[in-house]
Design a protein around this motif. Structure first.
Motif, PDB file in Angstrom:
ATOM      1  N   LEU A 101       0.832  -1.210   0.000  1.00  0.00           N
ATOM      2  CA  LEU A 101       0.000   0.000   0.000  1.00  0.00           C
ATOM      3  C   LEU A 101       0.865   1.258   0.000  1.00  0.00           C
ATOM      4  CD1 LEU A 101      -2.849   1.245   0.180  1.00  0.00           C
ATOM      5  CD2 LEU A 101      -2.615   1.152   2.682  1.00  0.00           C
ATOM      6  N   TRP A 102       1.939   1.258   0.796  1.00  0.00           N
ATOM      7  CA  TRP A 102       2.822   2.444   0.823  1.00  0.00           C
ATOM      8  C   TRP A 102       3.459   2.662  -0.540  1.00  0.00           C
ATOM      9  CZ3 TRP A 102       0.467   3.948   4.600  1.00  0.00           C
ATOM     10  CH2 TRP A 102       0.416   3.333   5.841  1.00  0.00           C
ATOM     11  N   ALA A 103       3.831   1.575  -1.223  1.00  0.00           N
ATOM     12  CA  ALA A 103       4.410   1.724  -2.566  1.00  0.00           C
ATOM     13  C   ALA A 103       3.379   2.276  -3.541  1.00  0.00           C
ATOM     14  CB  ALA A 103       4.942   0.375  -3.052  1.00  0.00           C
ATOM     15  N   GLU A 104       2.139   1.835  -3.427  1.00  0.00           N
ATOM     16  CA  GLU A 104       1.081   2.341  -4.304  1.00  0.00           C
ATOM     17  C   GLU A 104       0.823   3.832  -4.059  1.00  0.00           C
ATOM     18  OE1 GLU A 104      -2.428   0.046  -3.753  1.00  0.00           O
ATOM     19  OE2 GLU A 104      -1.571  -1.806  -4.567  1.00  0.00           O
ATOM     20  N   MET A 105       0.869   4.232  -2.803  1.00  0.00           N
ATOM     21  CA  MET A 105       0.531   5.604  -2.449  1.00  0.00           C
ATOM     22  C   MET A 105       1.684   6.574  -2.669  1.00  0.00           C
ATOM     23  SD  MET A 105      -1.633   4.982   1.090  1.00  0.00           S
ATOM     24  CE  MET A 105      -1.769   6.743   1.439  1.00  0.00           C
ATOM     25  N   TYR A 106       2.914   6.125  -2.341  1.00  0.00           N
ATOM     26  CA  TYR A 106       4.034   7.067  -2.250  1.00  0.00           C
ATOM     27  C   TYR A 106       5.217   6.746  -3.165  1.00  0.00           C
ATOM     28  CZ  TYR A 106       1.457   8.241   1.992  1.00  0.00           C
ATOM     29  OH  TYR A 106       0.468   8.601   2.887  1.00  0.00           O
ATOM     30  N   GLY A 107       5.133   5.667  -3.953  1.00  0.00           N
ATOM     31  CA  GLY A 107       6.265   5.304  -4.785  1.00  0.00           C
ATOM     32  C   GLY A 107       7.310   4.534  -4.001  1.00  0.00           C
ATOM     33  N   VAL A 108       8.426   4.198  -4.653  1.00  0.00           N
ATOM     34  CA  VAL A 108       9.426   3.331  -4.028  1.00  0.00           C
ATOM     35  C   VAL A 108      10.774   4.010  -3.772  1.00  0.00           C
ATOM     36  CG1 VAL A 108       8.377   1.265  -5.034  1.00  0.00           C
ATOM     37  CG2 VAL A 108      10.217   2.434  -6.268  1.00  0.00           C
ATOM     38  N   SER A 109      10.946   5.240  -4.223  1.00  0.00           N
ATOM     39  CA  SER A 109      12.256   5.888  -4.074  1.00  0.00           C
ATOM     40  C   SER A 109      12.671   6.035  -2.618  1.00  0.00           C
ATOM     41  CB  SER A 109      12.242   7.264  -4.756  1.00  0.00           C
ATOM     42  OG  SER A 109      12.061   7.138  -6.140  1.00  0.00           O
ATOM     43  N   HIS A 110      11.702   6.288  -1.727  1.00  0.00           N
ATOM     44  CA  HIS A 110      11.999   6.484  -0.300  1.00  0.00           C
ATOM     45  C   HIS A 110      11.290   5.434   0.545  1.00  0.00           C
ATOM     46  CE1 HIS A 110      13.722  10.377  -1.404  1.00  0.00           C
ATOM     47  NE2 HIS A 110      12.633  10.605  -2.110  1.00  0.00           N
ATOM     48  N   ILE A 111      11.063   4.269  -0.038  1.00  0.00           N
ATOM     49  CA  ILE A 111      10.287   3.250   0.673  1.00  0.00           C
ATOM     50  C   ILE A 111      11.007   2.757   1.919  1.00  0.00           C
ATOM     51  CG2 ILE A 111      11.182   1.196  -0.526  1.00  0.00           C
ATOM     52  CD1 ILE A 111       7.487   1.950   0.346  1.00  0.00           C
ATOM     53  N   GLY A 112      12.341   2.776   1.924  1.00  0.00           N
ATOM     54  CA  GLY A 112      13.082   2.372   3.112  1.00  0.00           C
ATOM     55  C   GLY A 112      12.793   3.294   4.281  1.00  0.00           C
ATOM     56  N   ALA A 113      12.816   4.593   4.049  1.00  0.00           N
ATOM     57  CA  ALA A 113      12.537   5.562   5.112  1.00  0.00           C
ATOM     58  C   ALA A 113      11.088   5.468   5.569  1.00  0.00           C
ATOM     59  CB  ALA A 113      12.840   6.976   4.616  1.00  0.00           C
ATOM     60  N   ILE A 114      10.166   5.274   4.623  1.00  0.00           N
ATOM     61  CA  ILE A 114       8.753   5.183   4.974  1.00  0.00           C
ATOM     62  C   ILE A 114       8.482   3.901   5.763  1.00  0.00           C
ATOM     63  CG2 ILE A 114       6.413   4.970   4.030  1.00  0.00           C
ATOM     64  CD1 ILE A 114       7.470   6.612   1.589  1.00  0.00           C
ATOM     65  N   ARG A 115       9.038   2.781   5.291  1.00  0.00           N
ATOM     66  CA  ARG A 115       8.835   1.512   5.996  1.00  0.00           C
ATOM     67  C   ARG A 115       9.444   1.543   7.382  1.00  0.00           C
ATOM     68  NH1 ARG A 115      10.336  -2.728   6.177  1.00  0.00           N
ATOM     69  NH2 ARG A 115       8.500  -3.911   6.784  1.00  0.00           N
ATOM     70  N   SER A 116      10.577   2.198   7.537  1.00  0.00           N
ATOM     71  CA  SER A 116      11.214   2.233   8.857  1.00  0.00           C
ATOM     72  C   SER A 116      10.336   2.971   9.859  1.00  0.00           C
ATOM     73  CB  SER A 116      12.590   2.888   8.769  1.00  0.00           C
ATOM     74  OG  SER A 116      12.492   4.266   8.463  1.00  0.00           O
ATOM     75  N   LEU A 117       9.650   4.010   9.395  1.00  0.00           N
ATOM     76  CA  LEU A 117       8.726   4.725  10.271  1.00  0.00           C
ATOM     77  C   LEU A 117       7.625   3.788  10.743  1.00  0.00           C
ATOM     78  CD1 LEU A 117       7.552   7.340  11.522  1.00  0.00           C
ATOM     79  CD2 LEU A 117       6.433   7.767   9.309  1.00  0.00           C
ATOM     80  N   VAL A 118       7.042   3.055   9.816  1.00  0.00           N
ATOM     81  CA  VAL A 118       5.960   2.134  10.148  1.00  0.00           C
ATOM     82  C   VAL A 118       6.474   0.962  10.985  1.00  0.00           C
ATOM     83  CG1 VAL A 118       4.165   0.651   9.195  1.00  0.00           C
ATOM     84  CG2 VAL A 118       4.738   2.793   8.051  1.00  0.00           C
ATOM     85  N   THR A 119       7.642   0.436  10.623  1.00  0.00           N
ATOM     86  CA  THR A 119       8.218  -0.682  11.370  1.00  0.00           C
ATOM     87  C   THR A 119       8.512  -0.281  12.810  1.00  0.00           C
ATOM     88  OG1 THR A 119       9.210  -1.616   9.375  1.00  0.00           O
ATOM     89  CG2 THR A 119      10.134  -2.320  11.479  1.00  0.00           C
TER      90      THR A 119
END
Length: 401
Positions: free
Chosen positions: A334-352
Motif C-alpha cells: 500500500l505504501w508503494a502504491e501511495m508514495y512510490g518506491v524511491s523512499h520506501i526504506g525511510a517510509i517503511r522504517s517509520l511504520v516498522t
C-alpha cells in the motif's frame, strides 16, 4: 492458477525472493516467539523477577523502535550487501553476548541487539529491497518473503527446544551465532550477487503511478495517519493475546496444551493467508484488500468471548493467523502504491518502528487492565470496539487512494 502464478514469479526472480525469505527467516532470532523459549532459563540464571525481566525486554524493544525509525532510511542509500553484513554481524555479537550474559545491563544490551537487528532491520532490509526491485507482482513477492515469519513460527520452536535439550540454553546461542556466520551470510551474499542488488539507485516501477513522496511528505499526509491505526492493531492485538495467554487459559479453564497445540494452526494459516493475499493485491490493489483485514480479527475476538469449548482455541488462532498473514503484504505494498518506491526504506522504517513500539506496549497495557480487574469479555469487547473505530477511520481515505 494461483500456484502457477507463484511458480512463474519464483522462476524469474528466485534470487530476490530467496534473499528476502532468508533474511526474514533468520530475523526470527529477534522475534518474541523465539526469545520466549529462553525466558524461564534467563530468569533463573540471572535471578530475575517477572516484572524485571518484562521491564528489561520492554525498554530494549522501545529503544529498538526509536532507532529503526531514525536510521531505517539507510536502505535507500547504502548497498544491500553492506547492510546485511553489518546487521548480521551485530546479531552474531548478540548471540555471543547471550552465551555469557550475567547481569541486567548485559541482558538489556542483548535484547536490544536481538530486537534491533532481528525483529527490526533484517526484515526491513528484505522487504524494502523486494518492494523496490520486484518488477511485477509486488504483492506475491512480499507475501513469499514475508512467509519467513510464518514458517519460522512453525519449525523454529521445535529446533530451539532440541538445541536447549542437547547443548544447554547458553550453548545453543553459540550454535545460532555460528549458523548465521556459516550458513546465512554466505548464502545471502551469493543471492545478492545473483539478484544484482548491489546497485543503490534504481528506476521506479513504470506501473507505479504514485508520486515518490519523501518521509517528511508522508508524515504530513493525513491519509497516512488514518491508515496507521488499522495497520498496527493486528500485531498489537496478537502480541497482547499471546503474551497474556495465561489470562485466557484461566478464564476458559483450559490446559496450557490447548493453546500450545494451536500454534501450528496459527502458523499454517498465517502462511496461507500471506500467499493468497499477495495474489489478491496484484489483481485488485492493496486498498481493496485492506478493508477486509479487520473481519477475521473481530471474528476471532468473538470466538474468544463466546465459545468455551477447547475447539475455540485453534479456531481463533486460525482467524488471527488469517489477519496477520494478510496485514504484512497489504500494508507494505500500500505504501508503494501511495508514495512510490524511491523512499520506501525511510517510509517503511517509520511504520516498522511504530509496529515494534506497539508490540512492546501491548503486554503492558493488557496487564494493566487485567490487574485492575477487567474480565476477559470486557477486554475482548473493548478491543473489538477499538478495531471498529479504526475501521471507520478508513472511510474518508478510500476515495483519495
Amino acid at each position: 492458477m494461483l500456484a502457477r502464478s507463484y511458480v512463474t514469479l519464483i522462476k524469474h526472480q528466485w534470487p530476490l525472493i530467496a534473499f528476502g525469505f532468508l533474511s526474514i527467516f533468520f530475523g526470527n532470532i529477534g522475534q518474541s516467539f523465539f526469545i520466549s523459549w529462553y525466558g524461564s532459563s534467563i530468569k533463573d540464571a540471572l535471578l530475575l523477577s517477572d516484572a524485571t525481566y518484562g521491564g528489561v525486554y520492554a525498554i530494549a524493544t522501545m529503544t529498538s523502535s526509536v532507532l529503526v525509525i531514525s536510521f531505517g532510511g539507510v536502505v535507500d542509500r547504502v548497498r544491500v550487501d553492506k547492510l546485511l553484513i553489518f546487521f548480521a554481524t551485530l546479531l552474531m555479537v548478540a548471540c555471543a553476548l547471550m552465551y555469557s550474559v550475567d547481569s541486567v545491563v548485559g541482558l538489556l544490551l542483548v535484547f536490544f541487539l536481538l530486537r534491533f537487528c532481528g525483529q527490526g532491520f533484517l526484515p526491513h532490509i528484505a522487504q524494502a529491497t523486494v518492494i523496490k526491485r520486484a518488477q511485477q507482482d509486488k504483492g506475491k513477492a512480499i507475501s513469499l518473503v514475508g512467509s519467513g515469519v510464518a514458517i519460522g513460527e512453525v519449525v523454529l520452536p521445535s529446533i530451539v527446544i532440541g538445541l536447549i535439550a542437547f547443548l544447554g540454553w547458553r550453548e545453543s546461542w553459540l550454535f545460532i551465532g555460528a549458523t548465521l556466520l556459516v550458513v546465512f551470510l554466505p548464502l545471502v551474499l551469493l543471492l545478492i550477487r545473483k539478484a544484482d542488488l548491489k546497485r543503490t539507485r534504481i528506476e521506479a516501477d513504470n506501473q507505479n503511478h504514485a508520486s515518490d513522496a519523501s518521509r517528511r511528505q508522508v508524515i504530513r499526509d493525513w491519509r497516512f495517519w488514518m491508515i496507521i491505526p488499522i495497520a498496527l492493531v493486528t500485531p498489537f492485538l496478537v502480541t497482547g493475546v499471546f503474551i497474556q495467554q495465561d489470562f485466557i487459559l484461566e478464564a476458559k479453564r483450559w490446559a496450557p496444551s490447548v493453546l500450545a497445540g494451536s500454534f501450528v494452526f496459527y502458523g499454517a494459516v498465517h502462511w496461507l493467508s500471506s500467499v493468497i493475499s499477495g495474489s489478491l493485491i496484484d489483481k485488485y490493489r492493496s486498498r481493496n484488500v485492506l478493508i477486509f483485514i479487520p473481519i477475521p480479527l473481530l471474528l476471532g475476538l468473538m470466538v474468544i468471548a463466546n465459545v468455551n469449548h477447547t475447539l475455540a482455541a485453534p479456531l481463533f488462532m486460525c482467524l488471527f493467523g488469517l489477519a496477520i498473514g494478510a496485514t504484512n503484504p497489504v500494508i507494505n505494498t500500500l505504501w508503494a502504491e501511495m508514495y512510490g518506491v524511491s523512499h520506501i526504506g525511510a517510509i517503511r522504517s517509520l511504520v516498522t518502528g511504530m509496529m515494534i513500539l506497539s508490540t512492546a506496549l501491548a503486554p503492558w497495557l493488557f496487564g494493566i487492565v487485567i490487574d485492575i480487574g477487567w474480565t476477559l469479555n470486557q477486554l475482548v469487547y473493548a478491543l473489538a470496539g477499538l478495531i471498529l473505530v479504526f475501521t471507520v477511520l478508513l472511510v474518508p481515505v478510500y476515495p483519495r487512494l
